[in-house]
Design a protein around this motif. Structure first.
Motif, PDB file in Angstrom:
ATOM      1  N   UNK A 223       0.767  -1.196  -0.004  1.00  0.00           N
ATOM      2  CA  UNK A 223       0.050   0.000   0.145  1.00  0.00           C
ATOM      3  C   UNK A 223       0.858   1.345  -0.082  1.00  0.00           C
ATOM      4  N   UNK A 224       2.067   1.105   0.612  1.00  0.00           N
ATOM      5  CA  UNK A 224       2.872   2.359   1.050  1.00  0.00           C
ATOM      6  C   UNK A 224       4.026   2.517  -0.060  1.00  0.00           C
ATOM      7  N   UNK A 225       4.306   1.401  -0.754  1.00  0.00           N
ATOM      8  CA  UNK A 225       5.320   1.157  -1.627  1.00  0.00           C
ATOM      9  C   UNK A 225       6.817   1.281  -0.834  1.00  0.00           C
ATOM     10  N   UNK A 226       6.780   0.063  -0.318  1.00  0.00           N
ATOM     11  CA  UNK A 226       8.368   0.123   0.516  1.00  0.00           C
ATOM     12  C   UNK A 226       8.399  -1.534   0.699  1.00  0.00           C
ATOM     13  N   UNK A 227       9.635  -2.146   0.861  1.00  0.00           N
ATOM     14  CA  UNK A 227       9.769  -3.489   0.749  1.00  0.00           C
ATOM     15  C   UNK A 227      11.193  -3.795   1.478  1.00  0.00           C
ATOM     16  N   UNK A 228      11.412  -4.965   1.673  1.00  0.00           N
ATOM     17  CA  UNK A 228      12.753  -5.540   2.217  1.00  0.00           C
ATOM     18  C   UNK A 228      13.448  -6.279   1.397  1.00  0.00           C
ATOM     19  N   UNK A 229      14.841  -5.785   1.175  1.00  0.00           N
ATOM     20  CA  UNK A 229      15.701  -6.579   0.265  1.00  0.00           C
ATOM     21  C   UNK A 229      16.356  -7.482   0.924  1.00  0.00           C
ATOM     22  N   UNK A 230      16.727  -8.610   0.075  1.00  0.00           N
ATOM     23  CA  UNK A 230      17.328  -9.646   0.696  1.00  0.00           C
ATOM     24  C   UNK A 230      18.612 -10.148  -0.279  1.00  0.00           C
ATOM     25  N   UNK A 231      19.930  -9.911   0.059  1.00  0.00           N
ATOM     26  CA  UNK A 231      20.871 -10.342  -0.854  1.00  0.00           C
ATOM     27  C   UNK A 231      21.569 -11.252  -0.210  1.00  0.00           C
ATOM     28  N   UNK A 232      22.277 -12.315  -1.062  1.00  0.00           N
ATOM     29  CA  UNK A 232      23.004 -13.295  -0.719  1.00  0.00           C
ATOM     30  C   UNK A 232      24.065 -13.641  -1.433  1.00  0.00           C
ATOM     31  N   UNK A 233      25.293 -13.890  -0.728  1.00  0.00           N
ATOM     32  CA  UNK A 233      26.387 -13.841  -1.591  1.00  0.00           C
ATOM     33  C   UNK A 233      27.170 -15.184  -1.108  1.00  0.00           C
ATOM     34  N   UNK A 234      27.241 -16.196  -1.874  1.00  0.00           N
ATOM     35  CA  UNK A 234      28.062 -17.547  -1.778  1.00  0.00           C
ATOM     36  C   UNK A 234      27.840 -17.994  -0.590  1.00  0.00           C
ATOM     37  N   UNK A 235      26.461 -17.878   0.094  1.00  0.00           N
ATOM     38  CA  UNK A 235      26.271 -18.448   1.460  1.00  0.00           C
ATOM     39  C   UNK A 235      26.420 -17.998   2.418  1.00  0.00           C
ATOM     40  N   UNK A 236      27.359 -16.841   2.590  1.00  0.00           N
ATOM     41  CA  UNK A 236      27.919 -16.104   3.719  1.00  0.00           C
ATOM     42  C   UNK A 236      26.772 -15.121   4.267  1.00  0.00           C
ATOM     43  N   UNK A 237      27.260 -15.053   5.331  1.00  0.00           N
ATOM     44  CA  UNK A 237      26.185 -13.943   6.244  1.00  0.00           C
ATOM     45  C   UNK A 237      27.018 -12.616   6.051  1.00  0.00           C
ATOM     46  N   UNK A 238      26.274 -11.767   5.162  1.00  0.00           N
ATOM     47  CA  UNK A 238      26.861 -10.408   4.922  1.00  0.00           C
ATOM     48  C   UNK A 238      26.379  -9.371   5.576  1.00  0.00           C
ATOM     49  N   UNK A 239      26.782  -8.070   5.947  1.00  0.00           N
ATOM     50  CA  UNK A 239      26.179  -6.921   6.495  1.00  0.00           C
ATOM     51  C   UNK A 239      24.776  -6.672   5.589  1.00  0.00           C
ATOM     52  N   UNK A 240      24.895  -6.812   4.201  1.00  0.00           N
ATOM     53  CA  UNK A 240      23.828  -6.269   3.529  1.00  0.00           C
ATOM     54  C   UNK A 240      23.041  -7.492   3.065  1.00  0.00           C
ATOM     55  N   UNK A 241      22.955  -8.409   4.003  1.00  0.00           N
ATOM     56  CA  UNK A 241      21.949  -9.645   3.659  1.00  0.00           C
ATOM     57  C   UNK A 241      20.495  -9.084   3.695  1.00  0.00           C
ATOM     58  N   UNK A 242      20.022  -8.443   4.668  1.00  0.00           N
ATOM     59  CA  UNK A 242      18.680  -7.889   4.647  1.00  0.00           C
ATOM     60  C   UNK A 242      18.516  -6.382   4.998  1.00  0.00           C
ATOM     61  N   UNK A 243      18.078  -5.620   4.212  1.00  0.00           N
ATOM     62  CA  UNK A 243      17.791  -4.142   4.369  1.00  0.00           C
ATOM     63  C   UNK A 243      16.418  -3.908   4.093  1.00  0.00           C
ATOM     64  N   UNK A 244      15.728  -3.260   5.263  1.00  0.00           N
ATOM     65  CA  UNK A 244      14.530  -3.299   5.308  1.00  0.00           C
ATOM     66  C   UNK A 244      14.081  -1.721   4.967  1.00  0.00           C
ATOM     67  N   UNK A 245      12.873  -1.615   4.506  1.00  0.00           N
ATOM     68  CA  UNK A 245      12.113  -0.372   4.284  1.00  0.00           C
ATOM     69  C   UNK A 245      12.844   0.507   3.364  1.00  0.00           C
ATOM     70  N   UNK A 246      13.032  -0.049   2.145  1.00  0.00           N
ATOM     71  CA  UNK A 246      13.578   0.447   1.009  1.00  0.00           C
ATOM     72  C   UNK A 246      12.548   0.995   0.024  1.00  0.00           C
ATOM     73  N   UNK A 247      12.476   2.281  -0.295  1.00  0.00           N
ATOM     74  CA  UNK A 247      11.335   2.718  -1.252  1.00  0.00           C
ATOM     75  C   UNK A 247      11.501   2.193  -2.659  1.00  0.00           C
ATOM     76  N   UNK A 248      10.249   2.209  -3.235  1.00  0.00           N
ATOM     77  CA  UNK A 248      10.260   1.702  -4.753  1.00  0.00           C
ATOM     78  C   UNK A 248      10.903   0.325  -4.876  1.00  0.00           C
ATOM     79  N   UNK A 249      10.603  -0.801  -4.152  1.00  0.00           N
ATOM     80  CA  UNK A 249      11.366  -1.890  -4.458  1.00  0.00           C
ATOM     81  C   UNK A 249      11.460  -2.435  -5.843  1.00  0.00           C
ATOM     82  N   UNK A 250      10.472  -2.368  -6.502  1.00  0.00           N
ATOM     83  CA  UNK A 250      10.209  -2.960  -7.819  1.00  0.00           C
ATOM     84  C   UNK A 250      11.128  -2.023  -8.635  1.00  0.00           C
TER      85      UNK A 250
END
Length: 280
Positions: A223-250
């Motif tokens: 409804x408000x046009x935001x989402x949570x991005x999930x990035x994975x890199x070679x199965x390792x736990x990264x600092x950017x693995x989950x970034x919530x509340x990003x606008x215009x996710x599509x």
């Protein structure tokens, strides 16, 4: 009386069906009759008369029977980027929104010279909805409790309540400033996340090492046009693995995927937009 009317009708019928003497239908023009143009009558088509709107004509520089000109009334004007019937761009809706061509001074310090900037995004305002609700409730409670304590002349208690309210305002202001400085950055080499006022945190992940990427949207996020991005890199736990509340996710998803798989298309589109801005 009746016989005369029947004889007259029979004579009319024979007269209508009998051929005209000395006149052959297929014989062409009658001999001796002038076949030239009638005086006062133009020969050839009238340049001011058109068969119908949008029809091809020799006055458009086209041969008869050719396809109609794109500038005719049946086709959209090539100079007009919008379709008059639908109001949409003639070349289709734009997939992604334009961003600033240059990074802000806050972000530019974290980019190396050969890195190409693609955009930066601040988190959606829903990221600070809890501090906003807290300060609104604290303001109402402070007013109610202060008036109640003032009725009983509890000056020290009123001072404590006002102090707590001021501290809540300071906390909310801190969270708002932290949200304002928070950035998600995309370049042609990596994605970055910068946050923190006193303790600055800079996390990054190379695009070449991203093995999986997705985004999630709750019903409220849709409804408000935001989402949570999930990035994975070679199965390792990264600092950017989950970034919530990003606008215009599509839109952000399309930008990252296009940068990963079609960097030439990004360069071509940016080059065309730069050329159009220079021409303008």
């Amino acid at each position: 009386m009746h016989r005369d009317e029947s004889d007259r009708s029979g004579d009319d019928a024979r007269r209508d069906t009998e051929p005209i003497p000395d006149r052959d239908i297929d014989a062409g023009p009658v001999a001796g009759r002038d076949t030239g143009p009638i005086p006062g009558m133009r020969s050839g088509p009238d340049p001011e008369a058109r068969p119908y709107a949008g029809a091809p004509s020799e006055y458009d520089g086209e041969t008869p029977g050719a396809a109609p000109s794109v500038a005719s009334a049946e086709y959209p004007d090539p100079e007009d980027p919008y379709d008059g019937s639908t109001g949409l761009p003639t070349d289709g809706p734009r997939r992604v929104l334009p961003v600033e061509p240059e990074p802000s001074s806050y972000v530019a310090r974290y980019l190396f010279p050969t890195e190409k900037y693609r955009g930066e995004w601040r988190r959606h305002w829903i990221h600070i909805i809890i501090p906003i609700v807290v300060v609104v409730l604290a303001t109402f409670l402070m007013g109610f409790v202060s008036s109640l304590l003032a009725h009983y002349k509890a000056d020290i208690a009123v001072t404590v309540v006002v102090l707590i309210w001021v501290l809540s305002l300071v906390w909310v202001g801190w969270r708002v400033l932290d949200w304002f400085q928070d950035r998600f950055i995309l370049t042609n080499k990596r994605v970055m996340l910068i946050n923190g006022l006193v303790t600055r945190k800079v996390a990054m992940m190379p695009l070449a090492r991203v093995t999986d990427m997705k985004y999630q949207q709750s019903p409220l996020g849709r409804m408000l046009n935001y989402g949570t991005f999930v990035l994975e890199s070679a199965g390792q736990d990264q600092a950017l693995r989950e970034v919530p509340h990003l606008p215009n996710p599509n839109e952000l998803y399309l930008r990252v995927v296009e940068e990963m798989y079609e960097p030439e298309a990004v360069e071509a589109r940016l080059g065309e937009s730069d050329g159009e801005s220079d021409g303008a």
